[in-house]
Design a protein around this motif. Structure first.
Motif, PDB file in Angstrom:
ATOM      1  N   ASP A  35       0.831  -1.200   0.000  1.00 43.98           N
ATOM      2  CA  ASP A  35       0.000   0.000   0.000  1.00 43.98           C
ATOM      3  C   ASP A  35       0.865   1.249   0.000  1.00 43.98           C
ATOM      4  O   ASP A  35       1.840   1.347   0.773  1.00 43.98           O
ATOM      5  N   HIS A  73       0.461   5.050   0.959  1.00 47.06           N
ATOM      6  CA  HIS A  73      -0.453   5.889   1.731  1.00 47.06           C
ATOM      7  C   HIS A  73      -0.370   7.332   1.221  1.00 47.06           C
ATOM      8  O   HIS A  73       0.491   8.114   1.640  1.00 47.06           O
ATOM      9  N   HIS A  85      -6.041   8.848   5.330  1.00 47.71           N
ATOM     10  CA  HIS A  85      -7.116   7.865   5.276  1.00 47.71           C
ATOM     11  C   HIS A  85      -7.336   7.314   3.858  1.00 47.71           C
ATOM     12  O   HIS A  85      -8.398   6.774   3.570  1.00 47.71           O
ATOM     13  N   PHE A  86      -6.329   7.462   3.005  1.00 44.45           N
ATOM     14  CA  PHE A  86      -6.470   6.988   1.621  1.00 44.45           C
ATOM     15  C   PHE A  86      -5.154   6.381   1.161  1.00 44.45           C
ATOM     16  O   PHE A  86      -4.079   6.957   1.369  1.00 44.45           O
ATOM     17  N   ALA A  87      -5.257   5.197   0.522  1.00 46.27           N
ATOM     18  CA  ALA A  87      -4.063   4.510   0.033  1.00 46.27           C
ATOM     19  C   ALA A  87      -4.341   3.881  -1.325  1.00 46.27           C
ATOM     20  O   ALA A  87      -5.486   3.568  -1.674  1.00 46.27           O
ATOM     21  N   LEU A  88      -3.270   3.704  -2.086  1.00 45.31           N
ATOM     22  CA  LEU A  88      -3.321   2.999  -3.358  1.00 45.31           C
ATOM     23  C   LEU A  88      -2.642   1.650  -3.151  1.00 45.31           C
ATOM     24  O   LEU A  88      -1.483   1.591  -2.731  1.00 45.31           O
ATOM     25  N   PHE A 114      -8.155   1.125  -4.693  1.00 42.78           N
ATOM     26  CA  PHE A 114      -8.256   2.321  -3.870  1.00 42.78           C
ATOM     27  C   PHE A 114      -8.741   1.879  -2.494  1.00 42.78           C
ATOM     28  O   PHE A 114      -9.741   1.168  -2.379  1.00 42.78           O
ATOM     29  N   LYS A 115      -8.034   2.306  -1.431  1.00 44.70           N
ATOM     30  CA  LYS A 115      -8.363   1.892  -0.078  1.00 44.70           C
ATOM     31  C   LYS A 115      -8.654   3.119   0.783  1.00 44.70           C
ATOM     32  O   LYS A 115      -7.841   4.053   0.833  1.00 44.70           O
ATOM     33  N   VAL A 116      -9.796   3.104   1.454  1.00 49.79           N
ATOM     34  CA  VAL A 116     -10.232   4.231   2.273  1.00 49.79           C
ATOM     35  C   VAL A 116     -10.536   3.741   3.685  1.00 49.79           C
ATOM     36  O   VAL A 116     -11.214   2.717   3.852  1.00 49.79           O
ATOM     37  N   LYS A 117     -10.038   4.457   4.691  1.00 46.09           N
ATOM     38  CA  LYS A 117     -10.416   4.176   6.072  1.00 46.09           C
ATOM     39  C   LYS A 117     -11.740   4.880   6.353  1.00 46.09           C
ATOM     40  O   LYS A 117     -11.803   6.091   6.488  1.00 46.09           O
ATOM     41  N   GLY A 177     -12.179  -0.406   6.913  1.00 44.14           N
ATOM     42  CA  GLY A 177     -11.794   0.149   5.628  1.00 44.14           C
ATOM     43  C   GLY A 177     -12.639  -0.383   4.485  1.00 44.14           C
ATOM     44  O   GLY A 177     -13.240  -1.453   4.576  1.00 44.14           O
TER      45      GLY A 177
END
Length: 237
Positions: free
Chosen positions: A61, A63, A67-70, A121-124, A134
Motif C-alpha cells: 500500500d 499511503h 485515510h487513503f491509500a493505493l 483504492f483503499k479508504v479508512k 476500511g
C-alpha cells in the motif's frame, strides 16, 4: 559552508518525497462460481455450485493521505464452478429445437487457477482507538495458469417401451478458453489495533469479460463470467 547547506535544503524542498508504504502477505478462502445469460427454461435448467478454493499472495500500500491509500497485490487464486444441467430440448439435424423423450442430465466441472493482480483504492471509513474499518474498490487482471474441465452426462435414447442410457464424457485443460480475465473488485476490511498486526478482509470480484468455456465436443462453448468471494486474513510486516 552556508552556501552548500542552503543548496541541500533547496534540493530537499524541490524533491518530492515518496509516500509512506506498508506491505505484507494474505491468505484465505475463495468461493467461486460462474454466471452467464439465462437459458430458455423450456430448453434446460442449470443448478450452479461453488468451487471452494484458496487465495494467497502479497500486497503493498502507498499511503497518499492519512485515510487513503493505493494498493497493489499479486495473488494466486483458485476459481471455477460446478454445474448440474438438465436438458429438455436439443437442436436436431434441421436446426430446430426438438423435445427429448426423456431429459438428459449433465454434470460439468470447471477448475481455473489464476495469477491475479489487483490495483485498489483503499479508504479508512471508520477509525476507532481499537479498530479500523476500511473499504476497497478497484480492478484486477487475471492470468490463467491452470485449468481443468470435466463433463459427465446421461442421455436416454428410446428403445421400444423403455430407454437406453448412454454415458457421455468429455475433458480438457481449457486450452481454448480465454487466458486473461478482467474483474471489478470491491470489499472491506477490519483491522484490530493489537500486538498482532492482523486484518480481516472480505472481497468480491466480478468478471467483466465473457469466457468461452468448452461444453461437449461438437457443441458451442458456454459464455460465462467469473464471480468470487474471498474471506481471509492479512499480515502486516
Amino acid at each position: 559552508d552556508a552556501l552548500p547547506n542552503c543548496a541541500w535544503m533547496a534540493l530537499a524542498i524541490m524533491t518530492p518525497s515518496l509516500p509512506p508504504t506498508s506491505f505484507g502477505v494474505k491468505t484465505g478462502l475463495a468461493l467461486s462460481l460462474h454466471y452467464g445469460p439465462e437459458a430458455d427454461p423450456a430448453d434446460m435448467s442449470v443448478s450452479l455450485g461453488m468451487r471452494s478454493g484458496i487465495y494467497a499472495g502479497g500486497w503493498m500500500d502507498f499511503h497518499i493521505l492519512p485515510h487513503f491509500a493505493l494498493g497493489y497485490e499479486i495473488l494466486y487464486v483458485q476459481k471455477g464452478s460446478l454445474e448440474k444441467i438438465t436438458i429438455y430440448r436439443m437442436e436436431n439435424e434441421f436446426g430446430e429445437m426438438e423435445q427429448l423423450a426423456k431429459p438428459a442430465f449433465i454434470n460439468v466441472k470447471y477448475y481455473m487457477d489464476y495469477l491475479e493482480m489487483p490495483v485498489l483504492f483503499k479508504v479508512k471509513a471508520i477509525n476507532q482507538p481499537k479498530w479500523t474499518l476500511g473499504l476497497v474498490a478497484g480492478t484486477a487482471m487475471g492470468l490463467r495458469v491452470n485449468g481443468d474441465h470435466e463433463l459427465v452426462g446421461r442421455v436416454y435414447i428410446p428403445d421400444g417401451d423403455d430407454f437406453e442410457e448412454v454415458i457421455v464424457t468429455d475433458a480438457s485443460n481449457l486450452e481454448y478458453a480465454n487466458i486473461f480475465d478482467f474483474s471489478f473488485v470491491t470489499g472491506g476490511n477490519l483491522a484490530l489495533r493489537s500486538k498482532l498486526p492482523l486484518e480481516f478482509e472480505y472481497r468480491f470480484t466480478l468478471g467483466w469479460d465473457y469466457l468461452e468455456m468448452p461444453t461437449y465436443v461438437g457443441f458451442a462453448p458456454a459464455t460465462l463470467r467469473n464471480q468470487s468471494y474471498y474471506l481471509g486474513i492479512n499480515w502486516k510486516f
